[in-house]
Design an enzyme around this catalytic site. Structure first.
Site, PDB file in Angstrom:
ATOM      1  N   ILE A  14       0.830  -1.204   0.000  1.00  0.00           N
ATOM      2  CA  ILE A  14       0.000   0.000   0.000  1.00  0.00           C
ATOM      3  C   ILE A  14       0.863   1.252   0.000  1.00  0.00           C
ATOM      4  O   ILE A  14       0.642   2.190  -0.769  1.00  0.00           O
ATOM      5  CB  ILE A  14      -0.962  -0.004   1.202  1.00  0.00           C
ATOM      6  CG1 ILE A  14      -1.978  -1.139   1.068  1.00  0.00           C
ATOM      7  CG2 ILE A  14      -1.692   1.344   1.321  1.00  0.00           C
ATOM      8  CD1 ILE A  14      -2.881  -1.311   2.273  1.00  0.00           C
ATOM      9  N   TYR A 129      -6.314  -9.463  15.171  1.00  0.00           N
ATOM     10  CA  TYR A 129      -5.981  -8.494  14.125  1.00  0.00           C
ATOM     11  C   TYR A 129      -6.982  -7.340  14.109  1.00  0.00           C
ATOM     12  O   TYR A 129      -6.613  -6.165  14.187  1.00  0.00           O
ATOM     13  CB  TYR A 129      -5.954  -9.196  12.763  1.00  0.00           C
ATOM     14  CG  TYR A 129      -5.910  -8.246  11.591  1.00  0.00           C
ATOM     15  CD1 TYR A 129      -4.729  -7.602  11.243  1.00  0.00           C
ATOM     16  CD2 TYR A 129      -7.059  -7.987  10.847  1.00  0.00           C
ATOM     17  CE1 TYR A 129      -4.692  -6.712  10.176  1.00  0.00           C
ATOM     18  CE2 TYR A 129      -7.031  -7.107   9.783  1.00  0.00           C
ATOM     19  CZ  TYR A 129      -5.845  -6.474   9.448  1.00  0.00           C
ATOM     20  OH  TYR A 129      -5.828  -5.582   8.401  1.00  0.00           O
TER      21      TYR A 129
END
Length: 299
Positions: A14, A129
């Site tokens: 990203i 997460y």
């Protein structure tokens, strides 16, 4: 609006696209992307980060650093404690800077089938997460509400595109397809592919981050970044197989990623980003998948 931007994580999937988008924007007068040898955002101490911020005096700080997997401790350090460290350091050394971090669709947890999840929907993550990201997002929102830091979180759905990471399902599928081509195999094996996912092209994600960084004022502190569409992972993998010219069997065996295995549906409502930032996705799924295959082996 001209801006000096400090970007952490520019070497990742990203971050590399965010860097390219900012470098191409004339409103970004200077982009500083320190590597881990200069400052490690996960392992570095608060004093070192404060010193770096005072040296650079950024108008904006973007964090594209984080972990998709690992132990509870590793996820908390990379996703939660990094957020806390950034908030403390920016407040101390660059209080006028806008601070932007990547959150995750995993913060929402299980979503009713067919529902497009909004930023105000309940957040009930079902994995370490998702919880590690939700904690970071809430720390940012609290700091912004208190006027301590101009802090914003962008909840990323399923990012795909050129340079696709092997940590994600389409990256793994690409690896399997390339291995099959090399070995002359007539099948590949992946985990379950029946879940619906909202795949957003990484270039569209970079565009929304650029908009968040450069906006003169932001009405909100959390933005969804998705395509606004949900498709089965199976259909996305099939499109990738067609790009690869693979006509063999795609066998589903084993379990999916722990961070999202229990979520069989997710789709973003992206109306807030459109209304407040003027952002809409520009790259369709077919183009994203074509570009995944044409750019080679994932990292």
């Amino acid at each position: 609006m001209t801006s000096r931007v400090l970007l952490f994580g520019s070497s990742g999937f990203i971050g590399a696209h965010v860097r390219a988008a900012l470098e191409a924007d004339p409103d970004v007068t200077e982009l500083i992307s320190p590597g881990r040898d200069r400052y490690d955002l996960v392992d570095g101490d608060r004093a070192g980060l404060i010193a770096l911020l005072r040296e650079i005096t950024p108008d904006a700080v973007i964090c594209c650093v984080g972990r998709l997997g690992g132990t509870n401790e590793e996820l908390t350090r990379a996703n939660t404690l990094v957020a806390a460290k950034l908030l403390d350091a920016v407040e101390a050394a660059a209080p006028d800077a806008r601070l932007v971090r990547l959150g995750s669709a995993g913060e929402y947890g299980v979503v009713p089938h067919g529902h497009a999840v909004t930023e105000t929907d309940p957040t009930e993550p079902i994995s370490a997460y998702g919880l590690s990201h939700l904690a970071g997002t809430r720390l940012f929102a609290l700091a912004a509400a208190a006027g301590r830091v101009d802090a914003v979180s962008v909840r990323v759905f399923n990012p795909i595109g050129p340079g696709q990471s092997g940590e994600n399902v389409l990256g793994r599928a690409q690896l399997r397809l390339r291995e099959a081509a090399q070995l002359g195999s007539s099948e590949i094996v992946l985990g379950p592919l029946g879940a619906y996912r909202d795949f957003v092209d990484v270039r569209d994600l970079a565009a929304v981050l650029r908009s968040v960084v450069l906006a003169s004022a932001l009405p909100s502190r959390i933005y969804n970044a998705g395509s606004g569409q949900a498709v089965t992972v199976r259909s996305a993998v099939q499109l990738l197989a067609e790009q690869a010219g693979f006509t063999g069997e795609i066998r589903e065996h084993g379990s999916g990623a722990q961070r999202s295995a229990a979520v069989d549906w997710i789709r973003a409502d992206i109306g807030r980003a459109e209304d407040e930032l003027g952002w809409v996705p520009a790259v369709d799924l077919a183009t994203s998948i074509k570009d995944i295959w044409s750019t080679g082996t994932p990292v």
